[in-house]
Design an enzyme around this catalytic site. Structure first.
Site, PDB file in Angstrom:
ATOM      1  N   GLY A   1       0.401  -0.625   9.684  1.00 26.13           N
ATOM      2  CA  GLY A   1       0.479   0.399  10.755  1.00 26.13           C
ATOM      3  C   GLY A   1      -0.557   0.487  11.859  1.00 26.13           C
ATOM      4  O   GLY A   1      -0.362   1.004  12.910  1.00 26.13           O
TER       5      GLY A   1
ATOM      6  N   ALA B   1      -3.194  -7.991   7.549  1.00 23.24           N
ATOM      7  CA  ALA B   1      -4.280  -6.908   7.565  1.00 23.24           C
ATOM      8  C   ALA B   1      -4.740  -6.335   6.415  1.00 23.24           C
ATOM      9  O   ALA B   1      -3.933  -6.333   5.446  1.00 23.24           O
ATOM     10  CB  ALA B   1      -3.553  -5.888   8.634  1.00 23.24           C
TER      11      ALA B   1
ATOM     12  N   ARG C   1      -7.209  -2.958   4.656  1.00 20.20           N
ATOM     13  CA  ARG C   1      -8.238  -1.775   5.042  1.00 20.20           C
ATOM     14  C   ARG C   1      -9.415  -2.139   4.620  1.00 20.20           C
ATOM     15  O   ARG C   1      -9.722  -2.269   3.203  1.00 20.20           O
ATOM     16  CB  ARG C   1      -7.388  -0.666   4.536  1.00 20.20           C
ATOM     17  CG  ARG C   1      -8.391   0.719   5.108  1.00 20.20           C
ATOM     18  CD  ARG C   1      -7.826   1.981   4.686  1.00 20.20           C
ATOM     19  NE  ARG C   1      -6.772   1.803   3.920  1.00 20.20           N
ATOM     20  CZ  ARG C   1      -5.924   3.071   4.047  1.00 20.20           C
ATOM     21  NH1 ARG C   1      -6.162   4.161   4.427  1.00 20.20           N
ATOM     22  NH2 ARG C   1      -4.657   2.988   3.330  1.00 20.20           N
TER      23      ARG C   1
ATOM     24  N   LYS D   1      12.278 -14.533   2.721  1.00 26.11           N
ATOM     25  CA  LYS D   1      10.840 -14.158   2.407  1.00 26.11           C
ATOM     26  C   LYS D   1      10.947 -13.457   1.038  1.00 26.11           C
ATOM     27  O   LYS D   1      10.190 -13.805   0.378  1.00 26.11           O
ATOM     28  CB  LYS D   1      10.584 -12.977   3.448  1.00 26.11           C
ATOM     29  CG  LYS D   1       9.100 -12.341   3.260  1.00 26.11           C
ATOM     30  CD  LYS D   1       8.152 -13.129   4.230  1.00 26.11           C
ATOM     31  CE  LYS D   1       6.550 -12.652   3.785  1.00 26.11           C
ATOM     32  NZ  LYS D   1       6.332 -11.221   3.885  1.00 26.11           N
TER      33      LYS D   1
HETATM   34  P1  NAD Z   1      -0.875   0.012   3.364  1.00 20.95           P
HETATM   35  O1  NAD Z   1      -0.868   0.472   1.872  1.00 20.95           O
HETATM   36  O2  NAD Z   1      -2.179  -0.374   4.034  1.00 20.95           O
HETATM   37  O3  NAD Z   1      -0.409   1.129   4.078  1.00 20.95           O
HETATM   38  C1  NAD Z   1       0.525   2.132   3.932  1.00 20.95           C
HETATM   39  C2  NAD Z   1       0.285   3.411   4.354  1.00 20.95           C
HETATM   40  O4  NAD Z   1       1.291   4.486   4.365  1.00 20.95           O
HETATM   41  C3  NAD Z   1      -1.029   4.178   3.666  1.00 20.95           C
HETATM   42  O5  NAD Z   1      -2.122   4.411   4.582  1.00 20.95           O
HETATM   43  C4  NAD Z   1      -0.480   5.227   2.963  1.00 20.95           C
HETATM   44  O6  NAD Z   1      -1.369   6.435   2.807  1.00 20.95           O
HETATM   45  C5  NAD Z   1       0.776   5.688   4.004  1.00 20.95           C
HETATM   46  N1  NAD Z   1       1.705   6.550   3.301  1.00 20.95           N
HETATM   47  C6  NAD Z   1       2.428   6.369   2.127  1.00 20.95           C
HETATM   48  N2  NAD Z   1       3.279   7.331   1.986  1.00 20.95           N
HETATM   49  C7  NAD Z   1       3.258   8.198   2.909  1.00 20.95           C
HETATM   50  C8  NAD Z   1       3.654   9.331   3.394  1.00 20.95           C
HETATM   51  N3  NAD Z   1       4.665   9.950   2.441  1.00 20.95           N
HETATM   52  N4  NAD Z   1       3.323   9.914   4.733  1.00 20.95           N
HETATM   53  C9  NAD Z   1       2.396   9.437   5.319  1.00 20.95           C
HETATM   54  N5  NAD Z   1       1.738   8.300   5.301  1.00 20.95           N
HETATM   55  C10 NAD Z   1       2.246   7.724   3.933  1.00 20.95           C
HETATM   56  O7  NAD Z   1       0.451  -0.905   3.208  1.00 20.95           O
HETATM   57  P2  NAD Z   1       0.588  -2.310   4.390  1.00 20.95           P
HETATM   58  O8  NAD Z   1      -0.248  -3.353   3.764  1.00 20.95           O
HETATM   59  O9  NAD Z   1       0.069  -1.745   5.565  1.00 20.95           O
HETATM   60  O10 NAD Z   1       1.986  -2.476   3.988  1.00 20.95           O
HETATM   61  C11 NAD Z   1       3.022  -1.884   4.568  1.00 20.95           C
HETATM   62  C12 NAD Z   1       4.247  -2.689   4.443  1.00 20.95           C
HETATM   63  O11 NAD Z   1       4.032  -3.894   5.254  1.00 20.95           O
HETATM   64  C13 NAD Z   1       4.371  -3.285   2.849  1.00 20.95           C
HETATM   65  O12 NAD Z   1       5.952  -3.267   2.485  1.00 20.95           O
HETATM   66  C14 NAD Z   1       3.864  -4.706   2.924  1.00 20.95           C
HETATM   67  O13 NAD Z   1       4.415  -5.390   2.046  1.00 20.95           O
HETATM   68  C15 NAD Z   1       4.308  -4.985   4.285  1.00 20.95           C
HETATM   69  N6  NAD Z   1       3.167  -6.118   4.809  1.00 20.95           N
HETATM   70  C16 NAD Z   1       2.025  -5.988   4.772  1.00 20.95           C
HETATM   71  C17 NAD Z   1       1.460  -7.008   5.253  1.00 20.95           C
HETATM   72  C18 NAD Z   1      -0.384  -6.975   5.376  1.00 20.95           C
HETATM   73  O14 NAD Z   1      -0.885  -7.856   5.658  1.00 20.95           O
HETATM   74  N7  NAD Z   1      -1.046  -5.820   5.125  1.00 20.95           N
HETATM   75  C19 NAD Z   1       1.874  -8.151   5.888  1.00 20.95           C
HETATM   76  C20 NAD Z   1       3.226  -8.386   5.766  1.00 20.95           C
HETATM   77  C21 NAD Z   1       3.911  -7.189   5.380  1.00 20.95           C
HETATM   78  O1  KPL Z   2       3.857 -13.860   1.743  1.00 24.04           O
HETATM   79  C1  KPL Z   2       3.139 -14.009   1.016  1.00 24.04           C
HETATM   80  C2  KPL Z   2       2.833 -13.231  -0.126  1.00 24.04           C
HETATM   81  O2  KPL Z   2       1.309 -13.622  -0.502  1.00 24.04           O
HETATM   82  O3  KPL Z   2       3.024 -12.142   0.004  1.00 24.04           O
HETATM   83  C3  KPL Z   2       3.186 -15.590   0.724  1.00 24.04           C
HETATM   84  C4  KPL Z   2       1.848 -16.367   1.352  1.00 24.04           C
HETATM   85  C5  KPL Z   2       4.411 -16.439   1.418  1.00 24.04           C
HETATM   86  C6  KPL Z   2       3.157 -16.289  -0.764  1.00 24.04           C
HETATM   87  O4  KPL Z   2       4.507 -15.770  -1.256  1.00 24.04           O
END
Ligand code: NAD
Ligand code: KPL
Length: 303
Positions: free
Chosen positions: A12, A129, A131, A182
């Site tokens: 986000g 990404a 934190r 996926k």
């Molecule tokens: P994250 O945990 O870093 O961020 C989620 C945020 O949502 C947190 O800051 C949390 O405090 C906030 N949150 C939760 N409930 C809330 C509420 N009620 N009100 C306000 N804020 C609230 O998660 P992320 O890693 O950014 O992942 C988000 C989605 O994206 C997940 O489904 C994840 O699988 C997917 N995703 C993440 C990545 C990655 O690299 N981080 C890559 C691909 C897909």
């Molecule tokens: O998306 C992935 C994950 O680690 O969540 C890959 C790299 C595809 C492995 O399932």
């Protein structure tokens, strides 16, 4: 029109920072007044890209604000999505657009059922990404995001905002199939990396287990009317394993950091869909139970 971002975590924040620096109006919606106070003290999101950190002073309010929302990016974890949306549902205007950036399947339908007055766009992303600390987020992996609306193939006008912000994307007319594919990749790889405590590439030494899961996932996808998500799945799983050989899967990283996993929206969803389709999927079910037991032994939620 202002983009509201609910879930100012890793992904986000990366979206919000890129939209903001491109001059697109963005506002973060934080979960409560305490979190808003913490953000206001710092005053900005810091985005680290290629070891270079930049501060973006993105405006923010909390879920308690009553400003109307016409466009919302929901970027929290799958297990938080429905609960998070309930806090802002009353602010969403008729015809508002909500982009659902959750991995796995199940949460999209939970949210869409709560928002009959909105257009829900599903997203599937390969960006990476995390934190680092506080309001500092590292954009670790350039990737691509597919967006689509199973109820309406018309591309929304706001894709131009993504273009302007350098957010690589494609409008997809088969987003559900992409999300299934996926999910299948994640189910074939991630649980085994957790249970064997290994990097993706080390699954080479567990070929039989990976192939067994792929066979059942292909059966599942076919029975669920997703033949294109099933096509060449096994080959794709091995291609991803090789391409990401030195990485730890996202689920491995969650467990290692003692964070809740999205198991219910990945393996849990797959096993439920199999039961509904009348399939017997012994390998998927066994791995689901083993993973649940493992999460329990680590003190993590099993769902
Ligand atoms: P994250 O945990 O870093 O961020 C989620 C945020 O949502 C947190 O800051 C949390 O405090 C906030 N949150 C939760 N409930 C809330 C509420 N009620 N009100 C306000 N804020 C609230 O998660 P992320 O890693 O950014 O992942 C988000 C989605 O994206 C997940 O489904 C994840 O699988 C997917 N995703 C993440 C990545 C990655 O690299 N981080 C890559 C691909 C897909
Ligand atoms: O998306 C992935 C994950 O680690 O969540 C890959 C790299 C595809 C492995 O399932």
């Amino acid at each position: 029109m202002t983009w509201h971002v609910l879930g100012a975590g890793s992904l986000g924040s990366v979206w919000a920072a890129r939209l903001h620096r491109a001059g697109v109006p963005v506002k973060l919606i934080l979960r409560d007044p305490q979190r808003l106070a913490s953000y206001r003290q710092v005053g900005a999101i810091t985005l680290v890209e290629h070891d270079h950190a930049t501060r973006y002073a993105i405006p923010a309010d909390s879920v308690d604000s009553d400003t109307p929302i016409q466009r919302l990016l929901l970027a929290c974890k799958a297990y938080d999505a429905a609960n998070a949306i309930k806090h802002v549902a009353h602010r969403l205007q008729p015809g508002a657009e909500v982009i659902l950036l959750q991995n796995g399947l199940g949460s999209q339908d939970e949210v869409a059922a709560l928002l009959p007055q909105c257009r829900c766009v599903f997203a599937s992303s390969t960006e990476g990404a995390f934190r680092e600390v506080g309001w500092r987020v590292v954009f670790a992996g350039q990737g691509h995001t597919w967006l689509g609306d199973p109820a309406d193939e018309t591309p929304p006008g706001w894709l131009a905002d993504l273009q302007q912000s350098g957010i690589a994307h494609t409008w997809s007319t088969d987003i559900v199939s992409r999300l299934w594919r996926k999910l299948a990749l994640n189910c074939a790889i991630n649980p085994l990396t957790v249970l064997h405590g290994c990097r993706n590439g080390e699954l080479e030494t567990h070929r039989g287990e990976v192939d067994g899961l792929c066979a059942e996932l292909i059966e599942l996808l076919t029975a669920c009317g997703q033949p294109s998500a099933a096509a060449d799945l096994r080959e794709d799983v091995w291609r991803v394993i090789q391409a990401t050989a030195t990485n730890y899967s996202s689920m491995y990283q969650d467990v290692a950091a003692k964070r809740r996993t999205e198991i219910s929206y990945l393996l849990g969803y797959a096993c439920n869909a199999g039961s509904k389709a009348g399939l017997t999927l012994p390998r998927l079910q066994a791995i689901h139970h083993r993973l649940q037991a493992h999460l329990g032994s680590c003190g993590l939620p099993q769902h």
